[in-house]
Design a protein around this motif. Structure first.
Motif: not given
Length: 218
Positions: A71, A101, A104
């Motif tokens: 991440i 995730a 990000s």
């Protein structure tokens, strides 16, 4: 499934700390005629460095890695190279990790052990600007993403737009939708824009959320 032209193979960087998974990914992807595996990194720190040096089209990124997790590595890579597409690969399907995730900057989320065909579908979706979610995690994401205020004009979608919306919810890219409905990719792009305008959303994921929660798509 074709994800790149024969004259310009898709350059893929693998960032994964497990040697067995590294080998499996490299072997399965290298067998694809339009994909070239240009490197393998065993942690996020090396992955960031190799991304800067090798300029991949796609990065297959593990989440749990030493020194720098996937991440954090994705955030660094996207900040420097926003056009690089990142497909997250994880053994976890917990809500927090999935949302982190995608937040990000990852373009897709696949569960480890997924088929090569599903991985290629994730590549194609990412290249087409779509967000691909493994079926195992798609519903969890939809349940946690807060949709925009429910629009009043959902009933104004045409039958064709509803067909396109259903395929968006299934995670299909524009070329896949075009093939399924026997329409041109440009026609599908027009329908997608119309759907987002009518649903008052900014992207395909929000459109899928509205579709599911409003009952437009079951």
């Amino acid at each position: 499934m074709t994800v790149a032209t024969a004259s310009k193979p898709l350059k893929v960087l693998i960032v994964e700390d497990d040697p067995l998974i590294q080998l499996g990914l490299e072997q399965s992807l290298s067998q694809q005629p339009n994909i070239t595996v240009i490197g393998i990194a065993e942690d996020g720190y090396i992955g960031v460095k190799m991304a800067q040096e090798l300029h991949p089209d796609i990065i297959v990124m593990d989440i749990g890695m030493p020194r720098l997790d996937g991440i954090s590595a994705t955030q660094k890579i996207k900040a420097a190279s926003p056009n690089v597409h990142i497909v997250m690969l994880s053994s976890h399907t917990d809500d927090t990790e999935i949302i982190a995730a995608l937040s990000s900057g990852a373009d897709a989320y696949c569960v480890k052990g997924t088929s090569t065909e599903s991985l290629l579908a994730a590549f194609a979706a990412a290249k087409d600007g779509a967000t691909y979610l493994d079926p195992q995690v798609a519903r969890k994401v939809m349940d946690h993403l807060k949709p925009p205020t429910q629009p009043d004009n959902t009933s104004h979608l045409s039958q064709r737009e509803l067909e396109v919306l259903k395929l968006i919810v299934e995670g299909k890219s524009n070329p896949e939708i075009a093939k399924t409905l026997y329409l041109s990719p440009n026609t599908i792009k027009t329908h997608v824009r119309g759907i987002m305008n009518k649903l008052s959303v900014d992207d395909r994921v929000q459109a899928a959320v509205v579709a599911l929660r409003s009952g437009l798509v079951n």
